[in-house]
Design a protein around this motif. Sequence first.
Motif, short mmCIF file in Angstrom:
data_model
loop_
_atom_site.label_atom_id
_atom_site.label_comp_id
_atom_site.label_asym_id
_atom_site.label_seq_id
_atom_site.Cartn_x
_atom_site.Cartn_y
_atom_site.Cartn_z
N PHE A 19 0.68 -1.08 0.06
CA PHE A 19 -0.16 -0.29 -0.18
C PHE A 19 0.71 1.37 0.00
O PHE A 19 0.39 2.51 -0.28
CB PHE A 19 -0.72 0.31 1.57
CG PHE A 19 -1.99 -0.76 1.02
CD1 PHE A 19 -2.94 -0.74 0.13
CD2 PHE A 19 -2.40 -2.01 1.56
CE1 PHE A 19 -3.84 -1.80 -0.08
CE2 PHE A 19 -3.19 -3.30 1.44
CZ PHE A 19 -3.88 -2.88 0.88
N ASN A 20 2.51 1.25 0.31
CA ASN A 20 2.66 2.87 0.26
C ASN A 20 4.13 3.00 -0.93
O ASN A 20 3.62 4.07 -1.02
CB ASN A 20 3.85 1.47 1.54
CG ASN A 20 3.57 2.46 2.91
OD1 ASN A 20 3.04 3.81 3.26
ND2 ASN A 20 3.25 1.31 3.73
N THR A 21 3.88 1.58 -1.85
CA THR A 21 4.19 1.62 -3.28
C THR A 21 3.51 1.69 -3.68
O THR A 21 3.17 3.37 -4.63
CB THR A 21 5.00 0.43 -3.20
OG1 THR A 21 6.12 0.18 -3.15
CG2 THR A 21 5.36 0.69 -5.77
N TYR A 22 1.85 1.63 -3.62
CA TYR A 22 0.50 2.28 -3.92
C TYR A 22 0.33 4.07 -4.09
O TYR A 22 0.08 4.28 -4.68
CB TYR A 22 -0.31 1.74 -3.92
CG TYR A 22 -0.80 0.21 -4.27
CD1 TYR A 22 -0.11 -0.70 -5.06
CD2 TYR A 22 -1.33 -0.77 -3.33
CE1 TYR A 22 0.05 -1.13 -5.82
CE2 TYR A 22 -2.25 -2.12 -3.86
CZ TYR A 22 -0.72 -2.74 -5.42
OH TYR A 22 -1.02 -4.56 -5.30
N CYS A 150 -6.28 1.14 5.06
CA CYS A 150 -5.83 1.50 4.57
C CYS A 150 -6.38 0.90 2.73
O CYS A 150 -6.42 0.94 1.39
CB CYS A 150 -3.77 1.77 3.48
SG CYS A 150 -3.28 0.23 3.97
N ALA A 151 -7.01 -0.78 3.01
CA ALA A 151 -7.35 -1.74 2.75
C ALA A 151 -8.70 -1.09 1.44
O ALA A 151 -9.14 -1.34 0.33
CB ALA A 151 -7.33 -3.31 3.15
N GLU A 152 -9.33 -0.55 2.15
CA GLU A 152 -10.60 0.33 1.93
C GLU A 152 -11.06 1.66 0.92
O GLU A 152 -11.85 1.96 0.22
CB GLU A 152 -11.27 0.85 3.34
CG GLU A 152 -11.60 -0.59 4.05
CD GLU A 152 -12.62 0.23 5.36
OE1 GLU A 152 -12.51 1.75 5.61
OE2 GLU A 152 -12.35 -0.62 6.05
N LYS A 153 -9.12 2.31 0.73
CA LYS A 153 -8.71 3.59 0.50
C LYS A 153 -8.41 3.06 -0.99
O LYS A 153 -8.28 3.80 -2.18
CB LYS A 153 -8.18 4.56 1.63
CG LYS A 153 -8.78 5.03 2.09
CD LYS A 153 -8.20 5.15 3.89
CE LYS A 153 -9.76 6.41 4.47
NZ LYS A 153 -8.66 6.33 5.33
N PHE A 154 -7.71 1.59 -0.95
CA PHE A 154 -7.04 1.77 -2.56
C PHE A 154 -8.00 0.42 -3.00
O PHE A 154 -8.70 -0.37 -2.23
CB PHE A 154 -5.83 1.12 -2.37
CG PHE A 154 -4.68 2.36 -2.06
CD1 PHE A 154 -3.89 3.11 -2.84
CD2 PHE A 154 -4.75 2.18 -0.73
CE1 PHE A 154 -3.06 3.72 -2.24
CE2 PHE A 154 -3.70 3.18 -0.19
CZ PHE A 154 -2.91 4.18 -1.32
N ASP A 155 -8.21 0.53 -4.81
CA ASP A 155 -8.92 -0.29 -5.17
C ASP A 155 -8.45 -2.14 -5.21
O ASP A 155 -7.54 -1.77 -5.22
CB ASP A 155 -10.03 -0.49 -7.03
CG ASP A 155 -9.15 -0.22 -7.90
OD1 ASP A 155 -7.68 -0.24 -7.52
OD2 ASP A 155 -9.11 0.82 -8.86
N GLU A 156 -8.55 -2.93 -5.67
CA GLU A 156 -7.72 -4.06 -6.24
C GLU A 156 -6.74 -3.43 -6.79
O GLU A 156 -5.95 -5.01 -6.88
CB GLU A 156 -8.47 -5.68 -6.20
CG GLU A 156 -9.42 -5.33 -7.63
CD GLU A 156 -10.88 -4.37 -7.46
OE1 GLU A 156 -11.26 -3.41 -8.47
OE2 GLU A 156 -11.54 -4.40 -6.35
N SER A 157 -6.66 -2.85 -8.10
CA SER A 157 -5.35 -2.83 -8.93
C SER A 157 -4.57 -2.08 -8.23
O SER A 157 -3.61 -1.79 -8.74
CB SER A 157 -6.17 -2.30 -9.99
OG SER A 157 -6.57 -1.05 -9.64
#
Length: 184
Positions: A19-22, A150-157
């Motif tokens: 998520f940090n790279t995202y 954070c899992a809620e703030k990024f989509d699966e891609s």
Amino acid sequence: MTKKIRILGISGSLREGSFNTYALNAAKKLCPESAEIEIFSIAGFPEFIQGQDEDPPEIVTKFKEAIRSADAVLVSSPEYNYSVPGVLKNAIDWASRPYGDSAWEGKTAAIMGASPGAIGTARMQYHLRQIMVFLDMHPINKPEVMINNCAEKFDESGELIHEGTQKIIRMMLEALIEHAKRFA
């Protein structure tokens, strides 16, 4: 034409799907036109052993060159055991050595972090600020970007889909750019 501010992005996580790279990739997309972000991977750094810093590995030399050629640094990192991940600390140590040849000195910086937890890397950011003080870096103070849940703030891609987080990252980048101009 005014020179673009060059920002070096560093992820404190080597995990695939980090998520940090995202978050760094999102910052690249959200970056104002007056700046650009280049992400440098710290994967593959050997353990820092004092005494080997006089003849560092090629990856360390390239990292130090990337830091020196940047106007500012943006670190996005998870929090491990209330602090900075070992892989990030190792890269920081390599780039600060040998004594008198630190690539970090005088560098403008910003910190952000993404975590599935509720406090979004607050303790890691505090510790990283302490490290930056010793390195004679100039981190911005606000806005703070702590991406909790954070899992809620990024989509699966891996795309950042949370508008509030997008807004605060934009604000942080604007503050970092202004800070870099002042210290240029």
